[in-house]
Design a protein around this motif. Sequence first.
Motif, PDB file in Angstrom:
ATOM      1  N   GLU A   1       0.835  -1.198   0.000  1.00 52.17           N
ATOM      2  CA  GLU A   1       0.000   0.000   0.000  1.00 52.17           C
ATOM      3  C   GLU A   1       0.868   1.245   0.000  1.00 52.17           C
ATOM      4  OE1 GLU A   1      -3.154  -0.231  -0.471  1.00 52.17           O
ATOM      5  OE2 GLU A   1      -3.099  -2.419  -0.366  1.00 52.17           O
ATOM      6  N   LEU A   2       1.531   1.510  -1.117  1.00 45.53           N
ATOM      7  CA  LEU A   2       2.375   2.684  -1.275  1.00 45.53           C
ATOM      8  C   LEU A   2       1.663   3.662  -2.198  1.00 45.53           C
ATOM      9  CD1 LEU A   2       5.846   0.932  -1.793  1.00 45.53           C
ATOM     10  CD2 LEU A   2       4.829   1.742   0.342  1.00 45.53           C
ATOM     11  N   PRO A   3       1.275   4.835  -1.708  1.00 43.44           N
ATOM     12  CA  PRO A   3       0.491   5.768  -2.546  1.00 43.44           C
ATOM     13  C   PRO A   3       1.241   6.269  -3.765  1.00 43.44           C
ATOM     14  CG  PRO A   3       0.365   6.356  -0.211  1.00 43.44           C
ATOM     15  CD  PRO A   3       1.457   5.336  -0.332  1.00 43.44           C
ATOM     16  N   ASN A   4       2.538   6.576  -3.614  1.00 45.33           N
ATOM     17  CA  ASN A   4       3.315   7.144  -4.722  1.00 45.33           C
ATOM     18  C   ASN A   4       4.678   6.454  -4.757  1.00 45.33           C
ATOM     19  OD1 ASN A   4       4.481   8.649  -6.704  1.00 45.33           O
ATOM     20  ND2 ASN A   4       4.217  10.634  -5.713  1.00 45.33           N
ATOM     21  N   VAL A   5       4.954   5.754  -5.840  1.00 47.67           N
ATOM     22  CA  VAL A   5       6.186   4.964  -5.939  1.00 47.67           C
ATOM     23  C   VAL A   5       7.167   5.577  -6.932  1.00 47.67           C
ATOM     24  CG1 VAL A   5       5.035   2.815  -5.291  1.00 47.67           C
ATOM     25  CG2 VAL A   5       5.156   3.466  -7.701  1.00 47.67           C
ATOM     26  N   ASP A   6       6.948   6.816  -7.339  1.00 48.36           N
ATOM     27  CA  ASP A   6       7.806   7.420  -8.359  1.00 48.36           C
ATOM     28  C   ASP A   6       9.242   7.565  -7.882  1.00 48.36           C
ATOM     29  OD1 ASP A   6       5.641   7.537  -9.982  1.00 48.36           O
ATOM     30  OD2 ASP A   6       5.225   9.659  -9.674  1.00 48.36           O
ATOM     31  N   ARG A   7       9.433   7.961  -6.624  1.00 47.78           N
ATOM     32  CA  ARG A   7      10.792   8.191  -6.131  1.00 47.78           C
ATOM     33  C   ARG A   7      11.564   6.869  -6.008  1.00 47.78           C
ATOM     34  NH1 ARG A   7      10.688  12.203  -1.072  1.00 47.78           N
ATOM     35  NH2 ARG A   7      12.928  12.201  -1.575  1.00 47.78           N
ATOM     36  N   ILE A   8      10.865   5.814  -5.574  1.00 48.71           N
ATOM     37  CA  ILE A   8      11.525   4.507  -5.476  1.00 48.71           C
ATOM     38  C   ILE A   8      11.845   3.978  -6.866  1.00 48.71           C
ATOM     39  CG2 ILE A   8      11.350   2.179  -4.518  1.00 48.71           C
ATOM     40  CD1 ILE A   8       9.314   3.205  -2.549  1.00 48.71           C
ATOM     41  N   LEU A   9      10.921   4.155  -7.811  1.00 49.28           N
ATOM     42  CA  LEU A   9      11.162   3.711  -9.175  1.00 49.28           C
ATOM     43  C   LEU A   9      12.330   4.474  -9.790  1.00 49.28           C
ATOM     44  CD1 LEU A   9      10.071   1.852 -11.420  1.00 49.28           C
ATOM     45  CD2 LEU A   9       8.639   3.745 -12.173  1.00 49.28           C
ATOM     46  N   LYS A  10      12.432   5.778  -9.504  1.00 51.25           N
ATOM     47  CA  LYS A  10      13.551   6.566 -10.019  1.00 51.25           C
ATOM     48  C   LYS A  10      14.870   6.119  -9.394  1.00 51.25           C
ATOM     49  CE  LYS A  10      15.082  11.324 -10.754  1.00 51.25           C
ATOM     50  NZ  LYS A  10      16.455  11.028 -10.280  1.00 51.25           N
ATOM     51  N   LEU A  11      14.832   5.715  -8.117  1.00 47.22           N
ATOM     52  CA  LEU A  11      16.044   5.230  -7.470  1.00 47.22           C
ATOM     53  C   LEU A  11      16.538   3.940  -8.127  1.00 47.22           C
ATOM     54  CD1 LEU A  11      18.135   5.470  -5.214  1.00 47.22           C
ATOM     55  CD2 LEU A  11      16.520   4.307  -3.685  1.00 47.22           C
ATOM     56  N   CYS A  12      15.619   3.044  -8.441  1.00 48.95           N
ATOM     57  CA  CYS A  12      16.005   1.804  -9.138  1.00 48.95           C
ATOM     58  C   CYS A  12      16.565   2.117 -10.531  1.00 48.95           C
ATOM     59  CB  CYS A  12      14.812   0.866  -9.241  1.00 48.95           C
ATOM     60  SG  CYS A  12      14.190   0.246  -7.667  1.00 48.95           S
ATOM     61  N   THR A  13      15.911   3.046 -11.226  1.00 46.88           N
ATOM     62  CA  THR A  13      16.404   3.420 -12.552  1.00 46.88           C
ATOM     63  C   THR A  13      17.781   4.072 -12.474  1.00 46.88           C
ATOM     64  OG1 THR A  13      14.102   3.781 -13.186  1.00 46.88           O
ATOM     65  CG2 THR A  13      15.775   4.619 -14.671  1.00 46.88           C
ATOM     66  N   ASP A  14      18.006   4.847 -11.430  1.00 45.80           N
ATOM     67  CA  ASP A  14      19.322   5.459 -11.253  1.00 45.80           C
ATOM     68  C   ASP A  14      20.402   4.406 -11.028  1.00 45.80           C
ATOM     69  OD1 ASP A  14      18.235   7.929 -11.582  1.00 45.80           O
ATOM     70  OD2 ASP A  14      18.051   8.378  -9.436  1.00 45.80           O
ATOM     71  N   ILE A  15      20.069   3.350 -10.326  1.00 41.44           N
ATOM     72  CA  ILE A  15      21.033   2.263 -10.131  1.00 41.44           C
ATOM     73  C   ILE A  15      21.402   1.651 -11.473  1.00 41.44           C
ATOM     74  CG2 ILE A  15      21.356  -0.027  -9.114  1.00 41.44           C
ATOM     75  CD1 ILE A  15      19.651   0.844  -6.776  1.00 41.44           C
ATOM     76  N   PHE A  16      20.404   1.409 -12.334  1.00 38.83           N
ATOM     77  CA  PHE A  16      20.689   0.864 -13.665  1.00 38.83           C
ATOM     78  C   PHE A  16      21.534   1.841 -14.482  1.00 38.83           C
ATOM     79  CE2 PHE A  16      16.301  -1.301 -13.233  1.00 38.83           C
ATOM     80  CZ  PHE A  16      16.855  -2.252 -12.394  1.00 38.83           C
ATOM     81  N   LEU A  17      21.247   3.127 -14.365  1.00 35.38           N
ATOM     82  CA  LEU A  17      21.931   4.127 -15.170  1.00 35.38           C
ATOM     83  C   LEU A  17      23.403   4.268 -14.784  1.00 35.38           C
ATOM     84  CD1 LEU A  17      21.684   6.282 -17.354  1.00 35.38           C
ATOM     85  CD2 LEU A  17      21.005   7.915 -15.573  1.00 35.38           C
ATOM     86  N   VAL A  18      23.693   4.380 -13.478  1.00 33.56           N
ATOM     87  CA  VAL A  18      25.091   4.534 -13.064  1.00 33.56           C
ATOM     88  C   VAL A  18      25.875   3.249 -13.323  1.00 33.56           C
ATOM     89  CG1 VAL A  18      24.484   6.256 -11.331  1.00 33.56           C
ATOM     90  CG2 VAL A  18      24.557   3.849 -10.670  1.00 33.56           C
ATOM     91  N   ARG A  19      25.210   2.118 -13.344  1.00 35.15           N
ATOM     92  CA  ARG A  19      25.895   0.868 -13.670  1.00 35.15           C
ATOM     93  C   ARG A  19      26.308   0.860 -15.136  1.00 35.15           C
ATOM     94  NH1 ARG A  19      21.846  -3.499 -13.007  1.00 35.15           N
ATOM     95  NH2 ARG A  19      22.161  -3.164 -10.775  1.00 35.15           N
ATOM     96  N   GLU A  20      25.434   1.352 -16.021  1.00 29.85           N
ATOM     97  CA  GLU A  20      25.761   1.388 -17.431  1.00 29.85           C
ATOM     98  C   GLU A  20      26.857   2.402 -17.752  1.00 29.85           C
ATOM     99  OE1 GLU A  20      24.704  -0.504 -19.932  1.00 29.85           O
ATOM    100  OE2 GLU A  20      23.511  -1.726 -18.575  1.00 29.85           O
ATOM    101  N   THR A  21      26.909   3.497 -16.973  1.00 30.71           N
ATOM    102  CA  THR A  21      27.931   4.510 -17.210  1.00 30.71           C
ATOM    103  C   THR A  21      29.248   4.194 -16.521  1.00 30.71           C
ATOM    104  OG1 THR A  21      27.032   5.779 -15.338  1.00 30.71           O
ATOM    105  CG2 THR A  21      26.228   6.329 -17.553  1.00 30.71           C
ATOM    106  N   GLY A  22      29.320   3.110 -15.748  1.00 33.79           N
ATOM    107  CA  GLY A  22      30.569   2.712 -15.122  1.00 33.79           C
ATOM    108  C   GLY A  22      30.831   3.345 -13.773  1.00 33.79           C
ATOM    109  N   GLU A  23      29.879   4.060 -13.196  1.00 33.77           N
ATOM    110  CA  GLU A  23      30.050   4.663 -11.867  1.00 33.77           C
ATOM    111  C   GLU A  23      29.722   3.625 -10.806  1.00 33.77           C
ATOM    112  OE1 GLU A  23      31.273   7.561 -11.480  1.00 33.77           O
ATOM    113  OE2 GLU A  23      31.168   8.308 -13.536  1.00 33.77           O
ATOM    114  N   LEU A  24      30.651   2.693 -10.577  1.00 34.22           N
ATOM    115  CA  LEU A  24      30.362   1.550  -9.713  1.00 34.22           C
ATOM    116  C   LEU A  24      30.301   1.936  -8.236  1.00 34.22           C
ATOM    117  CD1 LEU A  24      32.532  -1.172 -11.478  1.00 34.22           C
ATOM    118  CD2 LEU A  24      30.144  -0.541 -11.866  1.00 34.22           C
ATOM    119  N   GLU A  25      31.098   2.934  -7.809  1.00 32.99           N
ATOM    120  CA  GLU A  25      31.028   3.380  -6.422  1.00 32.99           C
ATOM    121  C   GLU A  25      29.663   4.008  -6.115  1.00 32.99           C
ATOM    122  OE1 GLU A  25      34.209   5.964  -5.513  1.00 32.99           O
ATOM    123  OE2 GLU A  25      35.787   4.457  -5.821  1.00 32.99           O
TER     124      GLU A  25
END
Length: 823
Positions: free
Chosen positions: A773-797
Amino acid sequence: RMFHDDELEESEKFYVGQPRVLLLIYALYNTLVARSEMVCYFVIILNHMISASMITLVLPILIFLWAMLSVPRPSKRFWMTAIVYTEVAIVIKYFFQFGFFPWNKYVDYTKDKPYHPPNIIGIEKKEGYVHYDLVQLLALFFHRSILKCHGLWDEDEKGDSSSNKEDTDDELSLAGDRRDSSASLKSVNLAASVESVHVHFPEQQTAVRRKSSSSVSQLSHRSSFSSHRSKREGGTGVCERWRGRSLMSLDSLVISHRAVLLISASYGALKSHCGLCCFRTLQVYVPIRQFFYNLIHPDYSAVTDVYVLMFLADTVDFIIIVFGFWAFGKHSAAADITSSLSEDQVPEAFLVMVLIQFGTMVVDRALYLKKTVMGKVIFQVILVFGIHFWMFFILPGVTERKFSQNTVAQLWYFVKCVYFGLSAYQIRCGYPTRVLGNFLTKSYNYVNLFLFQGFRLVPFLTELRAVMDWVWTDTTLSLSSWICVEDIYAHIFILKCWRESEKRYPQPRGQKKKKVVKYGMGGMIIVLLICIVWFPLLFMSLIKSVAGITNKPLDVSITITLGGYQPIFTMSAQQSQLKDLNETDFSAFLKNYRGNTAALQFLEGYGKEDITLADLEGNSNSLWTISPPSREKMIQGLLDFSAEFTVVLSWSIQRTLETVYPYYIKAPSDSLAKPIKQLLTDCRWENITVSLVKNVSSEGVREWWVLNQLGKRYKTSEESLELFVFSDKVSPPSLGFLAGYGIMGLYASVVLVIGKFVREFFSGISHSIMFEELPNVDRILKLCTDIFLVRETGELELEEDLYAKLIFLYRSPETMIKWTREK
């Protein structure tokens, strides 16, 4: 308006006012003109599927390894090669149609042999031997006319000569400023041939990344040079940048210098035979090497992603293999996969095809994740040659039939050609620089939601994808952490889809649910649960009454034993002695039980085709061989009326001599036959008479027993026995593996297992409220997408930091509440 013409407007109005059928024809023609090269590819592949010979094999390979890899379009040389080759093939086929060739005298004997040399080469004599070749030639000339109409036919030669000349001048001037040995870097013009071959070794672009383009158009190597030249004329800053990019490193310069010296040495040795061979080899090798080098190291590329379409093509091929595996085996043309697997047998052809197809899908996924175009090119070359060699040289020998006669193999090959085309397009455009999430998670609607959940329901598919992505992606996360992020992302995506649906179809506060929703969703769930509960009973009832097959007896045997002594009677009824009831006999049979409720209820499940009348001969078919002591002892037992003397029948029913014959027997689907008590009068069996016949002759004394039924329905003068056999219907072979479990087996294996999953859905909800029961999941979804993005750009730290933030968020309910509040 900037431009106005009354005649053009009248023409447009006239065009719009045409009938829709005519407009459709216009649209189809315009589509044909716009994609005329695809029409040529299709006709060439279709011709090869029909002919399946070495003559037609060349052009499909050239399509996948030359035409479809050319940027921006296939050159004039390819189309001229295809046209000339098709014309030569037509002439060759026509020449070998004459009857004076030895192999044309036995056409009817050799036409179906896959390894007959004329069949392999494609010069066998047959009707319509050049029909598809003529259609292919017509399509090629049609495409040639389209290119000529748009001025694209001679564009390649003019553009190549001008661009190569200017590029050579630029490189020579730049190299002359940097080095004194500019003479060694000159492009070699091999003028000994009729058409000069311009050799140019481009720079090594190890440090230059692929430049992605949002446009769908594809930029060629030649157009990139011309754009740079136009920029250079406009200002000195652009010229300096172009000059800096054009300078090669010292290692690549030395390699290019050595290559040019090698070509120069071969050119100087043309007078010798060895030098001529070397020159001819380089004439073939250098353009091919240059073609693939430019393909792997382009200056620009219109980056695209067609992996999903390639995966779907591989999936279709996988399904074709599973349901049509018999087409890839030798003696399995009449087999199906369900019967083979039900017998715990794994066909070798099925196993090999499945492993090869699955292996290619795994390799393709690895290349996609590593984004290596060179590996994709090598994989494409190996796969094109390997598939064509196996399909047209190995498979006909395994199946002992020609490829043109194997419909399933033709369908599999056509889908594989679609995969080859998509793969070539992916190589030509380049892999995307970033791969973020699943392709089903790009939109938040019901279609993506249900497709994504269906994707996750496939056994082991989600786990296999997660492990492969972890293996072939640079990351600092462990496998367990990777799977944790994937699970959170999938869960948040599902919640996001539901929240978006709530925004599209809002529910006002204080308003009860509509009946459409309640009866639509709730009614469907009720019907589904009722069907699951009563599925075994419904299935077992319908499987035999509706789809059941009559299983008539082939042999009816009777064996009678008195008191455990030697059998006195053995008789069997076969073939003509097993009679079917006609409509008149069946109606008369039913009249005899009018008023008998139990009998009529039993007979409702049987028709006239299920009843067999067995007419058994009254004389035993074997002599009675018994020892004299046993014979005397049996006589004494029969004379003693106070003692019980049993009769043993072959179906293990023991009764006294009176009312011993059942007369009606039910033959169920198993091997145990049972008497039918509902059809017996007062549940009493029929009486039979037993007499011993003795025959004294010169050969000795022979004895056998004679049995006769007293209450026969079809009376005959001879001693005989009548037996009505009611055969139960059996399930079809295709559903035998499911019906074999029976009602209790279905309840245990289907209903209880499904019930367990349904119970898990309705229970344990209270434990997951804080995550569901999470009313707004946009911030969590953006956090997951950011993890994918920094992984693709090589920012492993940074990937580690964002993952720690995500884990802390799920560990802290208070922070989760703050993050998921409505804005």
